[in-house]
Design a protein around this motif. Sequence first.
Motif, PDB file in Angstrom:
ATOM      1  N   GLN A 106      36.978  30.292  56.302  1.00 26.67           N
ATOM      2  CA  GLN A 106      38.240  30.403  55.558  1.00 26.67           C
ATOM      3  C   GLN A 106      38.041  30.095  54.075  1.00 26.67           C
ATOM      4  O   GLN A 106      38.629  30.750  53.210  1.00 26.67           O
ATOM      5  CB  GLN A 106      39.293  29.467  56.152  1.00 26.67           C
ATOM      6  N   GLU A 107      37.197  29.126  53.770  1.00 28.04           N
ATOM      7  CA  GLU A 107      36.932  28.796  52.376  1.00 28.04           C
ATOM      8  C   GLU A 107      36.205  29.937  51.677  1.00 28.04           C
ATOM      9  O   GLU A 107      36.502  30.265  50.522  1.00 28.04           O
ATOM     10  CB  GLU A 107      36.095  27.512  52.310  1.00 28.04           C
ATOM     11  N   GLN A 108      35.274  30.572  52.363  1.00 25.22           N
ATOM     12  CA  GLN A 108      34.562  31.704  51.768  1.00 25.22           C
ATOM     13  C   GLN A 108      35.507  32.878  51.510  1.00 25.22           C
ATOM     14  O   GLN A 108      35.428  33.538  50.475  1.00 25.22           O
ATOM     15  CB  GLN A 108      33.410  32.141  52.679  1.00 25.22           C
ATOM     16  N   ARG A 109      36.412  33.135  52.443  1.00 21.78           N
ATOM     17  CA  ARG A 109      37.396  34.210  52.250  1.00 21.78           C
ATOM     18  C   ARG A 109      38.304  33.901  51.061  1.00 21.78           C
ATOM     19  O   ARG A 109      38.618  34.782  50.259  1.00 21.78           O
ATOM     20  CB  ARG A 109      38.244  34.396  53.513  1.00 21.78           C
ATOM     21  N   ALA A 110      38.740  32.659  50.955  1.00 19.27           N
ATOM     22  CA  ALA A 110      39.603  32.272  49.837  1.00 19.27           C
ATOM     23  C   ALA A 110      38.867  32.435  48.512  1.00 19.27           C
ATOM     24  O   ALA A 110      39.449  32.890  47.518  1.00 19.27           O
ATOM     25  CB  ALA A 110      40.075  30.829  50.013  1.00 19.27           C
ATOM     26  N   GLN A 111      37.594  32.107  48.486  1.00 15.95           N
ATOM     27  CA  GLN A 111      36.810  32.270  47.261  1.00 15.95           C
ATOM     28  C   GLN A 111      36.664  33.749  46.908  1.00 15.95           C
ATOM     29  O   GLN A 111      36.758  34.137  45.737  1.00 15.95           O
ATOM     30  CB  GLN A 111      35.442  31.629  47.444  1.00 15.95           C
ATOM     31  N   GLN A 112      36.457  34.604  47.920  1.00 15.95           N
ATOM     32  CA  GLN A 112      36.343  36.042  47.667  1.00 15.95           C
ATOM     33  C   GLN A 112      37.653  36.611  47.133  1.00 15.95           C
ATOM     34  O   GLN A 112      37.654  37.438  46.215  1.00 15.95           O
ATOM     35  CB  GLN A 112      35.931  36.771  48.947  1.00 15.95           C
ATOM     36  N   VAL A 113      38.785  36.173  47.685  1.00 15.01           N
ATOM     37  CA  VAL A 113      40.091  36.640  47.202  1.00 15.01           C
ATOM     38  C   VAL A 113      40.306  36.195  45.765  1.00 15.01           C
ATOM     39  O   VAL A 113      40.770  36.978  44.924  1.00 15.01           O
ATOM     40  CB  VAL A 113      41.226  36.136  48.129  1.00 15.01           C
ATOM     41  N   THR A 114      39.949  34.963  45.449  1.00 14.70           N
ATOM     42  CA  THR A 114      40.107  34.447  44.082  1.00 14.70           C
ATOM     43  C   THR A 114      39.259  35.257  43.106  1.00 14.70           C
ATOM     44  O   THR A 114      39.736  35.641  42.023  1.00 14.70           O
ATOM     45  CB  THR A 114      39.705  32.961  44.026  1.00 14.70           C
ATOM     46  N   LEU A 115      38.016  35.553  43.465  1.00 14.17           N
ATOM     47  CA  LEU A 115      37.152  36.346  42.592  1.00 14.17           C
ATOM     48  C   LEU A 115      37.683  37.771  42.430  1.00 14.17           C
ATOM     49  O   LEU A 115      37.630  38.347  41.333  1.00 14.17           O
ATOM     50  CB  LEU A 115      35.727  36.363  43.138  1.00 14.17           C
ATOM     51  N   ALA A 116      38.208  38.368  43.505  1.00 12.70           N
ATOM     52  CA  ALA A 116      38.742  39.733  43.429  1.00 12.70           C
ATOM     53  C   ALA A 116      39.966  39.787  42.523  1.00 12.70           C
ATOM     54  O   ALA A 116      40.090  40.692  41.677  1.00 12.70           O
ATOM     55  CB  ALA A 116      39.086  40.237  44.826  1.00 12.70           C
ATOM     56  N   VAL A 117      40.869  38.810  42.649  1.00 16.42           N
ATOM     57  CA  VAL A 117      42.064  38.771  41.795  1.00 16.42           C
ATOM     58  C   VAL A 117      41.652  38.565  40.346  1.00 16.42           C
ATOM     59  O   VAL A 117      42.185  39.216  39.436  1.00 16.42           O
ATOM     60  CB  VAL A 117      43.047  37.676  42.270  1.00 16.42           C
ATOM     61  N   ALA A 138      38.790  39.464  38.966  1.00 17.41           N
ATOM     62  CA  ALA A 138      38.151  40.692  38.490  1.00 17.41           C
ATOM     63  C   ALA A 138      39.194  41.752  38.156  1.00 17.41           C
ATOM     64  O   ALA A 138      39.094  42.443  37.130  1.00 17.41           O
ATOM     65  CB  ALA A 138      37.175  41.219  39.538  1.00 17.41           C
ATOM     66  N   VAL A 139      40.218  41.898  38.989  1.00 18.58           N
ATOM     67  CA  VAL A 139      41.286  42.875  38.723  1.00 18.58           C
ATOM     68  C   VAL A 139      42.035  42.493  37.453  1.00 18.58           C
ATOM     69  O   VAL A 139      42.304  43.347  36.594  1.00 18.58           O
ATOM     70  CB  VAL A 139      42.238  42.977  39.940  1.00 18.58           C
ATOM     71  N   ALA A 140      42.361  41.197  37.296  1.00 18.98           N
ATOM     72  CA  ALA A 140      43.084  40.748  36.096  1.00 18.98           C
ATOM     73  C   ALA A 140      42.218  40.960  34.861  1.00 18.98           C
ATOM     74  O   ALA A 140      42.712  41.415  33.808  1.00 18.98           O
ATOM     75  CB  ALA A 140      43.474  39.283  36.231  1.00 18.98           C
ATOM     76  N   GLY A 141      40.924  40.676  34.931  1.00 20.97           N
ATOM     77  CA  GLY A 141      40.031  40.892  33.799  1.00 20.97           C
ATOM     78  C   GLY A 141      39.925  42.362  33.432  1.00 20.97           C
ATOM     79  O   GLY A 141      39.927  42.724  32.244  1.00 20.97           O
ATOM     80  N   THR A 142      39.846  43.212  34.432  1.00 20.18           N
ATOM     81  CA  THR A 142      39.769  44.659  34.191  1.00 20.18           C
ATOM     82  C   THR A 142      41.032  45.165  33.513  1.00 20.18           C
ATOM     83  O   THR A 142      40.975  45.942  32.547  1.00 20.18           O
ATOM     84  CB  THR A 142      39.538  45.403  35.521  1.00 20.18           C
ATOM     85  N   VAL A 143      42.182  44.696  33.995  1.00 18.13           N
ATOM     86  CA  VAL A 143      43.454  45.115  33.381  1.00 18.13           C
ATOM     87  C   VAL A 143      43.509  44.643  31.930  1.00 18.13           C
ATOM     88  O   VAL A 143      43.935  45.398  31.036  1.00 18.13           O
ATOM     89  CB  VAL A 143      44.652  44.574  34.200  1.00 18.13           C
ATOM     90  N   LEU A 144      43.091  43.443  31.644  1.00 21.46           N
ATOM     91  CA  LEU A 144      43.113  42.940  30.271  1.00 21.46           C
ATOM     92  C   LEU A 144      42.158  43.716  29.369  1.00 21.46           C
ATOM     93  O   LEU A 144      42.491  44.013  28.209  1.00 21.46           O
ATOM     94  CB  LEU A 144      42.767  41.447  30.253  1.00 21.46           C
ATOM     95  N   VAL A 145      40.987  44.080  29.864  1.00 23.91           N
ATOM     96  CA  VAL A 145      40.039  44.865  29.056  1.00 23.91           C
ATOM     97  C   VAL A 145      40.609  46.245  28.763  1.00 23.91           C
ATOM     98  O   VAL A 145      40.528  46.759  27.631  1.00 23.91           O
ATOM     99  CB  VAL A 145      38.670  44.948  29.771  1.00 23.91           C
ATOM    100  N   VAL A 146      41.214  46.874  29.759  1.00 26.16           N
ATOM    101  CA  VAL A 146      41.817  48.207  29.550  1.00 26.16           C
ATOM    102  C   VAL A 146      42.953  48.113  28.541  1.00 26.16           C
ATOM    103  O   VAL A 146      43.068  48.959  27.632  1.00 26.16           O
ATOM    104  CB  VAL A 146      42.294  48.804  30.892  1.00 26.16           C
TER     105      VAL A 146
END
Length: 113
Positions: A81-92, A94-102
Amino acid sequence: MTMPPPGLDPDDPWRRPDPGDAAPNGETVRGPEDVASGGASGYHGPPPTTAPAPGWRPPVHLQPTPPRQLPPQDMSGLDTQEQRAQQVTLAVGAVAGTVLVVLACLLGARLLF
């Protein structure tokens, strides 16, 4: 500092009064042996203590329930569960960073052109 009158010992204000001398309030000064023997107003020690009565505590009517047993922990399940939570945090992130760069590229392009 106040200077003592000439001819008197400088330690006179600090000397112990002689037994039988009159104190400033009119009482006679008692000697150390009078106080130690517990004269008229000597210290007679603390008052005697008495033990409390056998049933002095209030009666207890309600007994607390015993603590519950906690469920056992599944350590491998917690790790997944901790690994899944870490993956979700990294994915969110990455998406937020991509939106800000665009958005930064679009605003920069608009300012330049």
